[in-house]
Scaffold this motif. Sequence first.
Motif, PDB file in Angstrom:
ATOM      1  N   ASN A   9     106.431  83.377 -24.921  1.00  0.00           N
ATOM      2  CA  ASN A   9     105.577  83.876 -23.868  1.00  0.00           C
ATOM      3  C   ASN A   9     106.254  85.064 -23.206  1.00  0.00           C
ATOM      4  OD1 ASN A   9     104.214  84.329 -21.449  1.00  0.00           O
ATOM      5  ND2 ASN A   9     103.659  82.186 -21.257  1.00  0.00           N
ATOM      6  N   ASN A  10     105.679  86.234 -23.315  1.00  0.00           N
ATOM      7  CA  ASN A  10     106.268  87.441 -22.747  1.00  0.00           C
ATOM      8  C   ASN A  10     105.814  87.731 -21.330  1.00  0.00           C
ATOM      9  OD1 ASN A  10     107.751  87.962 -25.025  1.00  0.00           O
ATOM     10  ND2 ASN A  10     106.096  89.075 -25.999  1.00  0.00           N
ATOM     11  N   SER A  11     104.849  86.986 -20.806  1.00  0.00           N
ATOM     12  CA  SER A  11     104.352  87.257 -19.468  1.00  0.00           C
ATOM     13  C   SER A  11     104.992  86.376 -18.394  1.00  0.00           C
ATOM     14  CB  SER A  11     102.832  87.107 -19.422  1.00  0.00           C
ATOM     15  OG  SER A  11     102.468  85.787 -19.742  1.00  0.00           O
ATOM     16  N   LEU A  12     105.650  85.312 -18.772  1.00  0.00           N
ATOM     17  CA  LEU A  12     106.302  84.408 -17.829  1.00  0.00           C
ATOM     18  C   LEU A  12     107.589  85.050 -17.334  1.00  0.00           C
ATOM     19  CD1 LEU A  12     106.138  81.546 -16.580  1.00  0.00           C
ATOM     20  CD2 LEU A  12     107.520  80.770 -18.501  1.00  0.00           C
ATOM     21  N   THR A  13     107.676  85.301 -16.013  1.00  0.00           N
ATOM     22  CA  THR A  13     108.875  85.952 -15.472  1.00  0.00           C
ATOM     23  C   THR A  13     109.693  85.033 -14.576  1.00  0.00           C
ATOM     24  OG1 THR A  13     107.628  86.873 -13.619  1.00  0.00           O
ATOM     25  CG2 THR A  13     107.849  88.253 -15.599  1.00  0.00           C
ATOM     26  N   GLU A  14     109.088  83.988 -14.036  1.00  0.00           N
ATOM     27  CA  GLU A  14     109.803  83.064 -13.169  1.00  0.00           C
ATOM     28  C   GLU A  14     109.443  81.636 -13.538  1.00  0.00           C
ATOM     29  OE1 GLU A  14     108.608  84.058  -9.212  1.00  0.00           O
ATOM     30  OE2 GLU A  14     109.456  86.077  -9.322  1.00  0.00           O
ATOM     31  N   ILE A  15     110.456  80.761 -13.459  1.00  0.00           N
ATOM     32  CA  ILE A  15     110.204  79.346 -13.724  1.00  0.00           C
ATOM     33  C   ILE A  15     111.029  78.515 -12.737  1.00  0.00           C
ATOM     34  CG2 ILE A  15     111.952  79.160 -15.549  1.00  0.00           C
ATOM     35  CD1 ILE A  15     109.942  77.247 -16.960  1.00  0.00           C
ATOM     36  N   TYR A  16     110.368  77.574 -12.112  1.00  0.00           N
ATOM     37  CA  TYR A  16     111.000  76.729 -11.105  1.00  0.00           C
ATOM     38  C   TYR A  16     110.990  75.288 -11.588  1.00  0.00           C
ATOM     39  CZ  TYR A  16     110.404  80.918  -8.359  1.00  0.00           C
ATOM     40  OH  TYR A  16     110.456  82.218  -7.924  1.00  0.00           O
ATOM     41  N   LEU A  17     112.168  74.786 -11.905  1.00  0.00           N
ATOM     42  CA  LEU A  17     112.307  73.426 -12.432  1.00  0.00           C
ATOM     43  C   LEU A  17     113.183  72.555 -11.533  1.00  0.00           C
ATOM     44  CD1 LEU A  17     112.795  74.401 -16.175  1.00  0.00           C
ATOM     45  CD2 LEU A  17     110.766  73.398 -15.136  1.00  0.00           C
ATOM     46  N   LYS A  18     113.232  72.883 -10.271  1.00  0.00           N
ATOM     47  CA  LYS A  18     114.052  72.154  -9.308  1.00  0.00           C
ATOM     48  C   LYS A  18     113.661  70.671  -9.267  1.00  0.00           C
ATOM     49  CE  LYS A  18     115.369  72.356  -4.454  1.00  0.00           C
ATOM     50  NZ  LYS A  18     115.209  73.102  -3.191  1.00  0.00           N
ATOM     51  N   CYS A  19     114.678  69.811  -9.204  1.00  0.00           N
ATOM     52  CA  CYS A  19     114.496  68.355  -9.037  1.00  0.00           C
ATOM     53  C   CYS A  19     113.710  67.718 -10.181  1.00  0.00           C
ATOM     54  CB  CYS A  19     113.811  68.052  -7.705  1.00  0.00           C
ATOM     55  SG  CYS A  19     114.736  68.563  -6.262  1.00  0.00           S
ATOM     56  N   ASN A  20     114.053  68.051 -11.415  1.00  0.00           N
ATOM     57  CA  ASN A  20     113.367  67.470 -12.558  1.00  0.00           C
ATOM     58  C   ASN A  20     114.259  66.581 -13.422  1.00  0.00           C
ATOM     59  OD1 ASN A  20     110.431  68.258 -13.036  1.00  0.00           O
ATOM     60  ND2 ASN A  20     111.348  70.146 -12.288  1.00  0.00           N
ATOM     61  N   ASN A  21     115.486  66.304 -12.951  1.00  0.00           N
ATOM     62  CA  ASN A  21     116.388  65.419 -13.681  1.00  0.00           C
ATOM     63  C   ASN A  21     116.588  65.873 -15.127  1.00  0.00           C
ATOM     64  OD1 ASN A  21     118.143  63.252 -13.702  1.00  0.00           O
ATOM     65  ND2 ASN A  21     116.572  61.790 -14.319  1.00  0.00           N
ATOM     66  N   ILE A  22     116.773  67.154 -15.308  1.00  0.00           N
ATOM     67  CA  ILE A  22     116.919  67.746 -16.639  1.00  0.00           C
ATOM     68  C   ILE A  22     118.196  67.271 -17.336  1.00  0.00           C
ATOM     69  CG2 ILE A  22     117.368  69.950 -17.806  1.00  0.00           C
ATOM     70  CD1 ILE A  22     115.357  71.192 -15.825  1.00  0.00           C
ATOM     71  N   GLY A  23     119.294  67.202 -16.614  1.00  0.00           N
ATOM     72  CA  GLY A  23     120.560  66.756 -17.184  1.00  0.00           C
ATOM     73  C   GLY A  23     121.117  67.720 -18.212  1.00  0.00           C
ATOM     74  N   ASP A  24     122.207  67.312 -18.854  1.00  0.00           N
ATOM     75  CA  ASP A  24     122.869  68.162 -19.840  1.00  0.00           C
ATOM     76  C   ASP A  24     122.003  68.404 -21.075  1.00  0.00           C
ATOM     77  OD1 ASP A  24     125.167  68.659 -18.372  1.00  0.00           O
ATOM     78  OD2 ASP A  24     126.244  66.958 -19.220  1.00  0.00           O
ATOM     79  N   ASP A  25     121.324  67.365 -21.546  1.00  0.00           N
ATOM     80  CA  ASP A  25     120.496  67.536 -22.748  1.00  0.00           C
ATOM     81  C   ASP A  25     119.366  68.536 -22.511  1.00  0.00           C
ATOM     82  OD1 ASP A  25     122.046  65.806 -24.233  1.00  0.00           O
ATOM     83  OD2 ASP A  25     120.764  64.069 -23.845  1.00  0.00           O
ATOM     84  N   GLY A  26     118.728  68.446 -21.359  1.00  0.00           N
ATOM     85  CA  GLY A  26     117.666  69.392 -21.022  1.00  0.00           C
ATOM     86  C   GLY A  26     118.204  70.802 -20.855  1.00  0.00           C
ATOM     87  N   ALA A  27     119.385  70.917 -20.252  1.00  0.00           N
ATOM     88  CA  ALA A  27     120.007  72.234 -20.072  1.00  0.00           C
ATOM     89  C   ALA A  27     120.353  72.856 -21.423  1.00  0.00           C
ATOM     90  CB  ALA A  27     121.246  72.117 -19.198  1.00  0.00           C
TER      91      ALA A  27
END
Length: 79
Positions: A1-19
């Motif tokens: 996706n070339n139009s997405l410029t910002e993404i907010y994933l605060k407080c989603n419990n992503i952890g190391d695997d998600g990162a």
Amino acid sequence: NNSLTEIYLKCNNIGDDGAKALGEALKNNNSLTEIDLSSNRIGVEGAKALGEAFKNNNSLTKIYLSSNRIGDEGAKALG
């Protein structure tokens, strides 16, 4: 996706695997300028994966990582 410029994933419990998964995706993204990964339980390994991705990504100008568990080693890996 070339139009997405910002993404907010605060407080989603992503952890190391998600990162790590995000790191892989960010290596091939040149449109994101801002990403918020605050409060996601990201540790040293996740920070290392993100650091590798950031080396190859020239578009990101703002990266929020507060309230994670990256420690000194993770911070060094982020550059």
